[in-house]
Design a protein around this motif. Sequence first.
Motif, mmCIF file in Angstrom:
data_model
loop_
_atom_site.group_PDB
_atom_site.id
_atom_site.type_symbol
_atom_site.label_atom_id
_atom_site.label_comp_id
_atom_site.label_asym_id
_atom_site.label_seq_id
_atom_site.Cartn_x
_atom_site.Cartn_y
_atom_site.Cartn_z
ATOM 1 N N ILE A 98 0.850 -1.197 0.000
ATOM 2 C CA ILE A 98 0.000 0.000 0.000
ATOM 3 C C ILE A 98 0.890 1.254 0.000
ATOM 4 O O ILE A 98 0.669 2.184 -0.769
ATOM 5 C CB ILE A 98 -0.930 0.011 1.242
ATOM 6 C CG1 ILE A 98 -1.912 -1.153 1.171
ATOM 7 C CG2 ILE A 98 -1.685 1.333 1.337
ATOM 8 C CD1 ILE A 98 -2.735 -1.352 2.440
ATOM 9 N N ALA A 99 1.930 1.232 0.840
ATOM 10 C CA ALA A 99 2.813 2.405 0.936
ATOM 11 C C ALA A 99 3.500 2.690 -0.403
ATOM 12 O O ALA A 99 3.671 3.844 -0.783
ATOM 13 C CB ALA A 99 3.847 2.194 2.036
ATOM 14 N N ARG A 100 3.884 1.639 -1.118
ATOM 15 C CA ARG A 100 4.575 1.841 -2.401
ATOM 16 C C ARG A 100 3.635 2.343 -3.480
ATOM 17 O O ARG A 100 3.990 3.163 -4.305
ATOM 18 C CB ARG A 100 5.184 0.519 -2.882
ATOM 19 C CG ARG A 100 6.454 0.095 -2.192
ATOM 20 C CD ARG A 100 7.136 -1.023 -2.994
ATOM 21 N NE ARG A 100 6.222 -2.105 -3.360
ATOM 22 C CZ ARG A 100 6.020 -3.209 -2.630
ATOM 23 N NH1 ARG A 100 6.659 -3.376 -1.493
ATOM 24 N NH2 ARG A 100 5.188 -4.138 -3.043
ATOM 25 N N GLN A 101 2.420 1.806 -3.481
ATOM 26 C CA GLN A 101 1.546 2.035 -4.631
ATOM 27 C C GLN A 101 0.514 3.138 -4.447
ATOM 28 O O GLN A 101 -0.124 3.555 -5.425
ATOM 29 C CB GLN A 101 0.810 0.728 -4.975
ATOM 30 C CG GLN A 101 1.759 -0.370 -5.401
ATOM 31 C CD GLN A 101 1.083 -1.685 -5.762
ATOM 32 O OE1 GLN A 101 1.734 -2.609 -6.196
ATOM 33 N NE2 GLN A 101 -0.219 -1.777 -5.593
ATOM 34 N N VAL A 148 5.471 8.871 3.803
ATOM 35 C CA VAL A 148 5.174 7.718 4.644
ATOM 36 C C VAL A 148 5.818 7.911 6.017
ATOM 37 O O VAL A 148 7.010 8.207 6.113
ATOM 38 C CB VAL A 148 5.690 6.415 3.994
ATOM 39 C CG1 VAL A 148 5.425 5.227 4.920
ATOM 40 C CG2 VAL A 148 5.033 6.186 2.650
ATOM 41 N N VAL A 149 5.006 7.786 7.065
ATOM 42 C CA VAL A 149 5.556 7.774 8.418
ATOM 43 C C VAL A 149 5.342 6.370 8.958
ATOM 44 O O VAL A 149 4.206 5.876 8.991
ATOM 45 C CB VAL A 149 4.853 8.815 9.322
ATOM 46 C CG1 VAL A 149 5.293 8.638 10.773
ATOM 47 C CG2 VAL A 149 5.174 10.222 8.846
ATOM 48 N N LEU A 180 0.840 9.038 4.812
ATOM 49 C CA LEU A 180 0.323 7.721 5.145
ATOM 50 C C LEU A 180 1.096 7.256 6.371
ATOM 51 O O LEU A 180 2.313 7.102 6.314
ATOM 52 C CB LEU A 180 0.556 6.780 3.963
ATOM 53 C CG LEU A 180 -0.002 5.374 4.087
ATOM 54 C CD1 LEU A 180 -1.521 5.398 4.072
ATOM 55 C CD2 LEU A 180 0.492 4.516 2.921
ATOM 56 N N ALA A 181 0.394 7.082 7.496
ATOM 57 C CA ALA A 181 1.075 6.674 8.720
ATOM 58 C C ALA A 181 0.780 5.201 8.984
ATOM 59 O O ALA A 181 -0.380 4.799 9.053
ATOM 60 C CB ALA A 181 0.589 7.519 9.892
ATOM 61 N N ILE A 182 1.837 4.414 9.081
ATOM 62 C CA ILE A 182 1.664 2.982 9.326
ATOM 63 C C ILE A 182 2.213 2.679 10.716
ATOM 64 O O ILE A 182 3.375 2.970 11.003
ATOM 65 C CB ILE A 182 2.366 2.164 8.238
ATOM 66 C CG1 ILE A 182 1.652 2.422 6.910
ATOM 67 C CG2 ILE A 182 2.369 0.677 8.581
ATOM 68 C CD1 ILE A 182 2.324 1.854 5.711
ATOM 69 N N LEU A 183 1.352 2.161 11.581
ATOM 70 C CA LEU A 183 1.751 1.864 12.955
ATOM 71 C C LEU A 183 1.670 0.351 13.152
ATOM 72 O O LEU A 183 0.600 -0.226 13.043
ATOM 73 C CB LEU A 183 0.806 2.533 13.960
ATOM 74 C CG LEU A 183 0.423 3.990 13.715
ATOM 75 C CD1 LEU A 183 -0.689 4.419 14.658
ATOM 76 C CD2 LEU A 183 1.634 4.897 13.892
ATOM 77 N N VAL A 200 -3.676 13.219 7.011
ATOM 78 C CA VAL A 200 -3.030 12.076 7.654
ATOM 79 C C VAL A 200 -3.948 10.875 7.495
ATOM 80 O O VAL A 200 -5.083 10.880 7.968
ATOM 81 C CB VAL A 200 -2.777 12.321 9.162
ATOM 82 C CG1 VAL A 200 -2.182 11.067 9.807
ATOM 83 C CG2 VAL A 200 -1.851 13.508 9.370
ATOM 84 N N THR A 201 -3.488 9.879 6.754
ATOM 85 C CA THR A 201 -4.219 8.637 6.596
ATOM 86 C C THR A 201 -3.492 7.594 7.428
ATOM 87 O O THR A 201 -2.280 7.458 7.310
ATOM 88 C CB THR A 201 -4.233 8.210 5.111
ATOM 89 O OG1 THR A 201 -4.697 9.305 4.332
ATOM 90 C CG2 THR A 201 -5.120 6.996 4.896
#
Lengths: 481, 594
Positions: free
Chosen positions: A168-171, A183-184, A248-251, A302-303
């Motif tokens: 998802i982060a790449r595309q 991207v965070v 895009l924040a991925i936790l 912020v998603t």
Amino acid sequence: MSDSINIEYTKIAEIKGPLMIVDGITQASFDELVEIETPDGEKRLGRVLEVGHGKAIVQVFEGTTGLAIVGTKAKFIGKTMQMPVSPEVLGRVFDGLGRPNDGLPEPIADKFLDVNGEPMNPEQREYPTSFIQTGVSVIDGMLTLVRGQKLPIFSGSGMPHNILAAQIARQASVVGTKEDFAVVFAAIGVQYSEAQYFKRSLEESGALRRSVLFLNLADDPAIERIITPRVALTVAEYLAFDLGMHVLAILTDMTNYSEALREISAAREEVPGRKGYPGYLYTDLANIYERAGRLKGKNGSVTQVPILSMPADDITHPIPDLTGYITEGQMVLGRDLFRKGIYPSVNVLMSLSRLMKDGIGEGKTRSDHSEVANQLYDAYSRSQEVRALAEIVGRAGLTGIDLKYLDTGDMFENNFLKQNLDENRSLEETLSRAWEILSALPESELTKIKDKHIKQYYRHQNQQQSTNVGVAAAVSSSNAT
Amino acid sequence: MVAKGRIIWVSGPAVKADGMSTVKMYETVEVGDSKLVGEVIRLTGDTAFIQVYESTSGLRPGESVTGTGQPLSVLLGPGIIGKIYDGIQRPLGEIAQKSGSYIGRGVHTDPVDMKKKYHFQPLVRKSDSVGSGSVIGSVEETPLLNHSIMVPPDFKNGTIVDVISEGDYDIEQVVATLETSDGKIPLKMYHKWPVRKPRPYTERYDPTVPLITGQRVIDTYFPIAKGGTGAIPGGFGTGKTVTLHQIAKWADSKVVVYIGCGERGNEMTEVLVEFPHLIDPRSNRPLMERTVLVANTSNMPVAAREASIYTGVTLAEYYRDMGLDVVLVADSTSRWAEALREMSGRLEEMPAEEGYPSYLASRLAEFYERAGRVKALGSPNRTGSVTLVGAVSPSGADFTEPVTTHTIRFIKTFWALDTRLAYSRHYPSINWMNSYSGYLEDVSKWWKESVSSEWYDLRAYSYNLLQREDTLKEIVRLLGPESLPDEEKLILEVARMIKIGILQQNSFDKVDTYSSPEKQLKLVKLIVNYHKEAQKALKEGITLADIRTMPIIPSILKAKFEITDEDIAKLDQLDKQMHEQFEKIVNQGVKLIV
């Protein structure tokens, strides 16, 4: 608060678990940051959880190992914990407390922001409606992500949640704009290899220079995990609302976060809620997840894609349960699909995107999108029922139309759900695959689709079938077996 | 005497202060240098235990605490409708002007615009004797709403000695003077009322008029009456919020109070964005002109979440007292209960089930008892109602948890949301076997008189089919559908039609989102007639395969969104076509047999 700066206390009353109780306090405030010096001269950070009656309860982020009643110093520094931010944070790697971890010096700060953030005024929010194309059919087609949404991945141990998040982060792209997502990434108690996979994936796609990484790995102090998502989101908010970027924040993994919270609650001897988690777990998680969105008069967004592993794949466990009540939907990975080797193994029936309705349709994606998605859900749900029935009564006990649905389920899993790690499908392709599956059903079954869309997109298998639907369906599927 | 003390202890939203011996229980206090709003919830000696409605980050022992002498109150007067408030009636729009995108602390603003002029029309004359609660004049609050100016209910009866003439005034203007045994009292267009105290009324009536929501599964199968109570429990993703939004949008009430209690920020934003553009089907005016929001989202301070429920219900009672029908939806009462639990934990009270305080049940009972259809105080005669609908978010979708089990004791309509139905995208996922309505008999008279005498029977007939399907499904699960005789297979088929054609309703479809009572009735009738005809055809020897592939079926199932309320006659045509098709296949079938 400023007059309490630099008061150093040496009277430690008690040390237990992650907590240290400082006595003889004259000047300390709730939530204040504390600098702790161990008898060996090592510096640690802490935060005031409770203050009064001359005592302060301090939560020590790096753990209390090595602290002693005698010789430990606590300095209350007169402010809450803050994160220095500037555009230079992009491309950098930090530890779980927001300190540089990549051997480079601390970025020069434009400003310092309180890591706790402040609640967004609902009146000032901009309602999220912009479609994000992820190139993953099941997400774009059935669980559409929109800018400013918080959509978690519920996973289980060993399942490919990080691979999906990295894809998802790449595309991810906002259709119709050239803007890329920043991207965070916050690793919260995850294994080194998982964090490394993510980092490499960003590197290879060239996205690392517009990314910020916060790493608290499995062997880092557990209590630090309370802060990791907070510093990450503070940076995300800065990039979004000060610099106008789409973030895009991925936790990953929020389960580790919740366990750290439980540890502190237990040490404070609080009355527990379910499974020993504190009664305020909901509020605490909400303070993290609600830091997603868009604001009036600001360009960025912020998603959030938080990831959590469900202990024993149990979706009713307090962590996924409370998360689901806060986030705007959930993507649930299914063990059965994973075993079948289907990637991404998203169990669509248990999954949901609450904001999908506002991000799709005419002018955004396509006018038939919502009806197609509803019908696909319906068809797949029915196929699962039939599949369960077939296991008991066998194919022979099924009606003709049931057999049709059984095949539809297989088609859905293999031709729609399944795709490659680097496969970036356009929305047109996703919807076209959806219609291919729906067209395998008789037209009369498509009760959720308006007649005009059926006319436009339904593909007749052959003319016979459309004249006597029920019989033809029965015949063709019995031929297939 | 106003209490003035000092903070001695801070932990999250809980603060202890000493030197507070003159403060009263539930008095509001100003806490700390930044004057945060708090409320006294326990007194021990001269120590007051205070719940603070704003973030206490940075608060420190030694800072001052000052009493206000007042319990937590709301301002009641024109200007409330269309606003979005936080849990203690601070307008979020005005807060944004002062503190920007985020909610600042210690911001003090008036709940309504004190400067705005309203056109006041007096309805009493000099030397009229008026009782407490009586209407003395009215102003147009929004084009949808005439706002009655009333004598506050806690004032004594008296005589009007002075009243202002018709004209434009702001709400601070003294519009009349009342002489009572206590002397002359000036009356303004607003007054204050403590939120924890229910507003009085003269008499309570039985709720007998249904609240029409346009939602088929609610209105037709599990109706709620105006002045009634309902709860909607369900796990996440089962559609609580969507259902509540639907009720707030389409209910035939004059005023809607929407409480977002510990829920998502974007959901409140959605209402704010959507409602001004949605048109009330009855008045053709934007829905925002009858709606007020109380928003205390999940990340806002937890103590104010506790207060938001009381703030909301007091606003609702105020409009009820004008003789209006008011609907209050609270999303979610579980978050409110959790706020109680958190404060109780900080008070170190002995917990009952799952850590909730032992007074959880009595607090829930007090809240739901504030619903009702009543005769208002004073003159003229006015009947108003408050309908309360609360969402419940049971942990793990387990309906045996304390908030759900206690709520069930105090409500009469129960809409049980079902995770399995939600997974199969049956929305609204109200389980028709587990839900019930205690108002069914009460409202059947209204349906009979206002819509059709057939309503009760049609409902019972179709509901019976659903019940029979439920039993048959067990057999199918074990033996497969082919084991059933044709008549029972037909029941499965018709039950499926009821589910798709009636129970499932797409809130996001322009047409399907609202069904008038007439349309609901016709849709039910259509499918009931189909079943009756199909039974006859089966007796005539027609095969089930022929019956279930009749070309009319997709049209019946899509009628809910293909046929609008304006074209409702098309449903009668559809009914006619169906009868013709049956006639045709029966005739053909009989020929074949002959």
